[in-house]
Design an enzyme around this catalytic site. Structure first.
Site, PDB file in Angstrom:
ATOM      1  N   ASP A  88       0.804  -1.227   0.000  1.00  0.00           N
ATOM      2  CA  ASP A  88       0.000   0.000   0.000  1.00  0.00           C
ATOM      3  C   ASP A  88       0.829   1.266   0.000  1.00  0.00           C
ATOM      4  O   ASP A  88       0.418   2.293  -0.523  1.00  0.00           O
ATOM      5  CB  ASP A  88      -0.924   0.021   1.225  1.00  0.00           C
ATOM      6  CG  ASP A  88      -0.151   0.173   2.523  1.00  0.00           C
ATOM      7  OD1 ASP A  88       0.780  -0.625   2.768  1.00  0.00           O
ATOM      8  OD2 ASP A  88      -0.440   1.110   3.278  1.00  0.00           O
ATOM      9  N   ASP A  92       5.565   0.321   3.444  1.00  0.00           N
ATOM     10  CA  ASP A  92       5.840  -0.940   4.138  1.00  0.00           C
ATOM     11  C   ASP A  92       5.574  -2.106   3.184  1.00  0.00           C
ATOM     12  O   ASP A  92       5.297  -1.897   2.009  1.00  0.00           O
ATOM     13  CB  ASP A  92       4.986  -1.046   5.408  1.00  0.00           C
ATOM     14  CG  ASP A  92       3.520  -0.800   5.099  1.00  0.00           C
ATOM     15  OD1 ASP A  92       3.035  -1.330   4.091  1.00  0.00           O
ATOM     16  OD2 ASP A  92       2.864  -0.054   5.850  1.00  0.00           O
ATOM     17  N   TYR A 129      -5.434   0.262   9.097  1.00  0.00           N
ATOM     18  CA  TYR A 129      -6.568   0.634   8.242  1.00  0.00           C
ATOM     19  C   TYR A 129      -7.888   0.211   8.892  1.00  0.00           C
ATOM     20  O   TYR A 129      -8.595  -0.649   8.379  1.00  0.00           O
ATOM     21  CB  TYR A 129      -6.422  -0.004   6.857  1.00  0.00           C
ATOM     22  CG  TYR A 129      -5.370   0.670   5.992  1.00  0.00           C
ATOM     23  CD1 TYR A 129      -5.647   1.880   5.356  1.00  0.00           C
ATOM     24  CD2 TYR A 129      -4.117   0.101   5.813  1.00  0.00           C
ATOM     25  CE1 TYR A 129      -4.689   2.501   4.565  1.00  0.00           C
ATOM     26  CE2 TYR A 129      -3.151   0.719   5.018  1.00  0.00           C
ATOM     27  CZ  TYR A 129      -3.449   1.914   4.399  1.00  0.00           C
ATOM     28  OH  TYR A 129      -2.515   2.522   3.615  1.00  0.00           O
ATOM     29  N   GLU A 185       5.625   9.767   3.602  1.00  0.00           N
ATOM     30  CA  GLU A 185       5.190   8.464   3.089  1.00  0.00           C
ATOM     31  C   GLU A 185       4.172   8.693   1.969  1.00  0.00           C
ATOM     32  O   GLU A 185       3.408   9.650   1.995  1.00  0.00           O
ATOM     33  CB  GLU A 185       4.564   7.605   4.200  1.00  0.00           C
ATOM     34  CG  GLU A 185       4.301   6.171   3.738  1.00  0.00           C
ATOM     35  CD  GLU A 185       3.972   5.213   4.890  1.00  0.00           C
ATOM     36  OE1 GLU A 185       3.589   5.693   5.974  1.00  0.00           O
ATOM     37  OE2 GLU A 185       4.100   3.988   4.680  1.00  0.00           O
TER      38      GLU A 185
END
Ligand SMILES: *[C@@H]1O[C@H](CO)[C@@H](O)[C@H](O)[C@H]1NC(C)=O
Ligand SMILES: *[C@@H]1O[C@H](CO)[C@@H](O)[C@H](O)[C@H]1NC(C)=O
Ligand SMILES: *[C@@H]1O[C@H](CO)[C@@H](O)[C@H](O)[C@H]1NC(C)=O
Length: 519
Positions: free
Chosen positions: A87, A90, A239, A484
């Site tokens: 995603d 990571d 999430y 990120e």
């Protein structure tokens, strides 16, 4: 025949004049024409999806600093879960944001397919969608079973490793009848239904297959109700389904209606409009978690003639959808979306750019719809013409590409100044292709994460979280809220970039011809 020739001759003269003008009047000096190359931004956004690939990479992989990874995903559970996307920075495969990424990219292609094709990126866009949907097909192993995650945030975040070296847990998690997940099932149904529209003409067999899965997944999500983060608790810190699953069920049904034209699905959206919050929630963000605004906007655009008998409910959907747009435009009396001093929409400090992307997309889509129906948007503080809506959407995109106080592009690899220390495991460690020596879990932290140097690999096309509410951006690897990037940030802009590219092209053509005429 003769006539045609003359026309051709006439066109040739214009073409020559145009080319001369293009040389004499370089674009940057032309007043009112953007200096940004949206086509490049578009190409790079799709390239980013290749950097996020998990699984066995194909021979024509363009992002060459990446290599195969996660080749035993699912093995522990006896399922083949190789493939899909990481995603963000990571190495976890999170089902809910992955599905949202594919839904948004598919919507972009449905809406702006011609523009994407004109920019020469249609095949790449379809490839990016298929990399996701191929994985969803694998992950949907039984009508009522969906594998919704591989790896977990806790063990993954303990390590800083290239995906090619992963030694972290690759445990796979599923939702099923006993452990429901209506949100992840609904979003995956939406993604596959939207993608089935994309592939309908070029690959009818695949399109059918996607639709088949989408229908089953929606039924599963609807019949066995529950939030996926109660079934897969380990996802809660990363999430969580804060908005619950009712938005995803409406959203899944709506995309199935668009894909099938079957009134059963539309009725679902209409009948549950009130109880599921479709016409009661007025919300000022649209994200991987909260789908209401996107849902409301699509319902608002359903052809009115055809749905006259449902006007009452459609109007309520529209009023909530327009409330969202008015909030972005700062035209509501009560609730509006904040902006930074330089004018960037600002929802929250962690990955704010995701909200900017989705707003720019919904504004573009709805602005086009208003244009095509010769209407304006009515907000508390006055009516807004489509061209104002487009101008605002463009201002957000231009901010992203460098028109901002830091004079930096937040799309990595675009322009001359962009984030150098993106919070991204693979990008921040020497490429596996250059150095195959194993890099351990904490070794990555010690030798690569802590370094002050720029990342050795540029994760081109990644749209990072972006600046704070004062337009300030701190380019540090540890500053994950700002540095990120996430897949859904970039892909949501694909259609918008394509549209702006075409406008730029047309404008510059007209502008140059005007210059010739007046010189
Ligand atoms: C669009 O709306 C304007 C003002 O409401 C009207 O004057 C015009 O004729 C309309 N054009 C079309 C093509 O319907
Ligand atoms: C919004 O505020 C303006 C100015 O105070 C007022 O005139 C208008 O009626 C308000 N609109 C709504 C819908 O409340
Ligand atoms: C741009 O030009 C193309 C080709 O001439 C045309 O089809 C299209 O409608 C134009 N688009 C816009 C937004 O003006």
């Amino acid at each position: 025949m003769e006539e045609k020739k003359q026309k051709q001759h006439f066109l040739n003269i214009w073409l020559v004049l145009y080319m001369v003008a293009a040389a004499v009047f370089p674009l940057k000096q032309c007043h009112g024409i953007s200096e940004f190359n949206y086509r490049e931004a578009l190409s790079k956004s799709l390239l980013y999806m290749e950097a996020q690939r998990s699984g066995r990479l194909p021979y024509h992989q363009r992002v060459t600093w990446r290599h195969h990874s996660g080749l035993t995903d699912g093995l522990e559970q006896g399922v083949d879960l190789v493939g899909g996307y990481y995603d963000a920075g990571d190495n976890v495969k999170f089902g809910l944001p992955m599905a949202f990424t594919i839904t948004m990219l598919s919507w972009g292609v449905i809406q702006y397919g011609q523009e994407i094709s004109d920019a020469g990126e249609y095949d790449h866009a379809l490839e990016a969608i298929k990399w996701g949907t191929d994985y969803f097909i694998k992950a949907h192993t039984h009508p009522n079973v969906l594998w919704a995650q591989v790896g977990d945030g806790d063990t993954d975040h303990y390590c800083w490793q290239r995906p090619e070296d992963m030694t972290t847990s690759r445990h796979a998690y599923k939702v099923d009848e006993r452990n429901p997940g209506s949100d992840v099932a609904g979003e995956t149904a939406a993604a596959m239904a939207a993608a089935s529209i994309v592939f309908r003409r070029l690959n009818p067999h695949y399109s059918h297959l996607l639709l088949h899965h989408a229908k089953q997944l929606f039924e599963f999500g609807d019949k066995y109700r529950g939030k996926y983060d109660s079934s897969i608790e380990i996802v809660k810190g990363y999430y969580p389904s804060v908005s619950g699953y009712m938005d995803e069920l409406l959203w899944g049904a709506l995309w199935l209606y668009k894909a099938t034209d079957n009134h059963h699905y539309l009725n679902y959206v209409l009948e549950n409009a009130h109880d599921f919050g479709g016409i009661t929630w007025a919300i000022t963000e649209f994200s991987w978690d909260v789908k209401y605004a996107g849902l409301q906007i699509i319902v608002s655009m359903l052809m009115e003639e055809k749905h006259k008998e449902h006007k009452h409910i459609l109007d309520q959907y529209r009023s909530k959808g327009e409330y969202y747009l008015c909030a972005c435009l700062n035209k509501n009396n009560k609730t509006n979306v904040d902006r930074t001093p330089a004018g960037l929409l600002y929802v929250r400090q962690w990955n704010n750019m995701q909200y900017v992307s989705t707003a720019a997309f919904l504004l573009s889509v709805y602005g086009d719809y208003l244009d095509s129906t010769n209407r304006t948007l009515r907000c508390d503080r006055g009516t807004v013409a489509p061209r104002e809506i487009h101008a605002f959407a463009k201002s957000q995109v231009d901010y992203i590409l460098g028109s901002n106080p830091m004079a930096t592009s937040y799309l990595v690899g675009y322009g001359t100044k962009f984030p150098q220390r993106v919070h991204h495991r693979g990008a921040s460690i020497v490429s596996y292709k250059e150095s195959k020596g194993f890099i351990g879990c904490t070794q990555g932290y010690d030798n690569w994460y802590q370094r002050l140097d720029p990342n050795p690999n540029v994760v081109v096309g990644a749209l990072v979280g972006g600046p704070d509410n004062k337009d300030q951006f701190n380019d540090q690897r540890s500053n994950f809220m700002q540095t990120e990037a996430c897949t859904y940030n970039s892909v949501t802009l694909v259609g918008v970039f394509a549209k702006l590219h075409r406008l730029n092209n047309n404008d510059s053509m007209i502008h140059r011809i005007t210059l010739i005429a007046s010189s």
